[in-house]
Scaffold this motif. Sequence first.
Motif, PDB file in Angstrom:
ATOM      1  N   ASP A  27      32.209  71.278  25.014  1.00  0.00           N
ATOM      2  CA  ASP A  27      31.231  70.833  26.016  1.00  0.00           C
ATOM      3  C   ASP A  27      30.450  72.007  26.597  1.00  0.00           C
ATOM      4  O   ASP A  27      30.985  72.820  27.354  1.00  0.00           O
ATOM      5  N   ALA A  28      29.163  72.081  26.239  1.00  0.00           N
ATOM      6  CA  ALA A  28      28.276  73.063  26.875  1.00  0.00           C
ATOM      7  C   ALA A  28      27.223  72.352  27.716  1.00  0.00           C
ATOM      8  O   ALA A  28      26.229  72.945  28.098  1.00  0.00           O
ATOM      9  N   THR A  29      27.436  71.068  27.964  1.00  0.00           N
ATOM     10  CA  THR A  29      26.462  70.346  28.775  1.00  0.00           C
ATOM     11  C   THR A  29      26.825  70.416  30.251  1.00  0.00           C
ATOM     12  O   THR A  29      25.961  70.338  31.116  1.00  0.00           O
ATOM     13  N   GLY A  30      28.131  70.500  30.538  1.00  0.00           N
ATOM     14  CA  GLY A  30      28.585  70.532  31.937  1.00  0.00           C
ATOM     15  C   GLY A  30      29.224  69.230  32.374  1.00  0.00           C
ATOM     16  O   GLY A  30      29.612  69.102  33.539  1.00  0.00           O
ATOM     17  N   ALA A  31      29.389  68.286  31.453  1.00  0.00           N
ATOM     18  CA  ALA A  31      30.032  67.001  31.804  1.00  0.00           C
ATOM     19  C   ALA A  31      31.551  67.154  31.722  1.00  0.00           C
ATOM     20  O   ALA A  31      32.244  66.333  31.108  1.00  0.00           O
ATOM     21  N   PHE A  32      32.065  68.217  32.346  1.00  0.00           N
ATOM     22  CA  PHE A  32      33.457  68.614  32.106  1.00  0.00           C
ATOM     23  C   PHE A  32      34.472  67.561  32.562  1.00  0.00           C
ATOM     24  O   PHE A  32      35.495  67.359  31.923  1.00  0.00           O
ATOM     25  N   ARG A  33      34.194  66.910  33.687  1.00  0.00           N
ATOM     26  CA  ARG A  33      35.175  65.947  34.201  1.00  0.00           C
ATOM     27  C   ARG A  33      35.346  64.780  33.203  1.00  0.00           C
ATOM     28  O   ARG A  33      36.460  64.400  32.857  1.00  0.00           O
ATOM     29  N   LYS A  34      34.221  64.264  32.750  1.00  0.00           N
ATOM     30  CA  LYS A  34      34.289  63.134  31.805  1.00  0.00           C
ATOM     31  C   LYS A  34      34.851  63.587  30.458  1.00  0.00           C
ATOM     32  O   LYS A  34      35.618  62.867  29.827  1.00  0.00           O
TER      33      LYS A  34
END
Length: 335
Positions: free
Chosen positions: A212-219
């Motif tokens: 994940d390099a988008t930043g949607a880390f929690r999901k």
Amino acid sequence: MRSVWIPKAGPPEVLEVRESPDPTPRAGQVLIRVRAAGVNFADVSARLGFYPDAPPFPCVVGYEVSGVVEQAPDVTAIAPGQRVVALTRFGGYAEAVTVPAAQVFPLPDALSFEQGAAIPVNYLTAVLMLRHFGNVKAGERVLVHAAAGGVGMAAIQLCRLAGAEVIGTASASKHVVLKEAGVTHTIDYRTEDFEAAVRRITGGRGVDIVLDATGAFRKSYRCLAPLGRLVCFGFSTAATGMTPNRLGAIPKLLAIPFFHPIQLMNANKAVIGVNLGHLWDRIDLLRREMLALLADAEAGRITPVISKAFPLTDAAAAHRYMQERRNVGKVLLTS
Ligand SMILES: NC(=O)c1ccc[n+]([C@@H]2O[C@H](COP(=O)([O-])OP(=O)(O)OC[C@H]3O[C@@H](n4cnc5c(N)ncnc54)[C@H](OP(=O)(O)O)[C@@H]3O)[C@@H](O)[C@H]2O)c1
């Protein structure tokens, strides 16, 4: 020589072509006449003023080049006239660049300059994430965000070599190409909740690795099965438009989760961070992996996917193309 400068934060058109004398290599450095330079999302972030690692403005970015050696004083491993690929720690958006010899690698005859320049950042990052940290194994399922991008395409190829299955998120127009590249399930994260889609695809089990390099880390974390690994390596959603928008990025930054060790323990999950740009003191490791990757590319085990090459002087169009999410694979500047 000509090079492309970022004079200040701004839209793509802020990029400026300037003329200067060729740089002079010091002992142990190599002067390369550049034929192709890689464009990375980090360069876009630098132009937007969001990239803390970038040199202060005005600066020339560019992490990787390929070209022909013109001078190599006190260097024995590389000689003038040789075709090479190099990691450049900035300065790559130029017609000539000087680089320490340890960061320069012979470019196999079977590879074009474009293919060579498409390898270093994308594939080294994918190798660190999937092999060094992720320990990807046959039969595992890997969720790759921005799967049709430069890093994404490299990651798909490494997963397939390992016998792992890829679920890829990307804008819908890229799904056909992703399927051709061997992705088994595609998710249009812009119209569909990717977490729900992963749950549906995996029958509720989740995936073994998420990149994940988008930043949607929690999901992304919630998409992990037990023993799963989340690799965080970027934050592209902070780039909200063509012009700098620090205020727009603040809510996204504030939403970055903290992962508590007790929670990780009880969930049997790992959260991992990767930043290739912070490994310059491990050039031994990067060299080993680069030589292996170039051998893999020569033998056809990996194939760099090139989306589009723009003339160096049209770097603004290259940045706009990437930010408009039009690239499938690597964006390059050629000279
Ligand atoms: N930590 C490291 O060492 C490291 C090294 C290399 C790259 N990275 C990171 O990995 C990511 C991919 O890098 P890359 O150079 O290969 O670029 P890339 O994936 O080719 O970047 C362009 C693609 O990203 C997607 N995207 C997601 N959010 C976006 C946004 N806000 N604006 C524009 N496009 C967006 C778009 O594809 P879709 O719309 O199809 O998703 C677009 O086509 C970047 O976040 C980068 O910073 C990290």
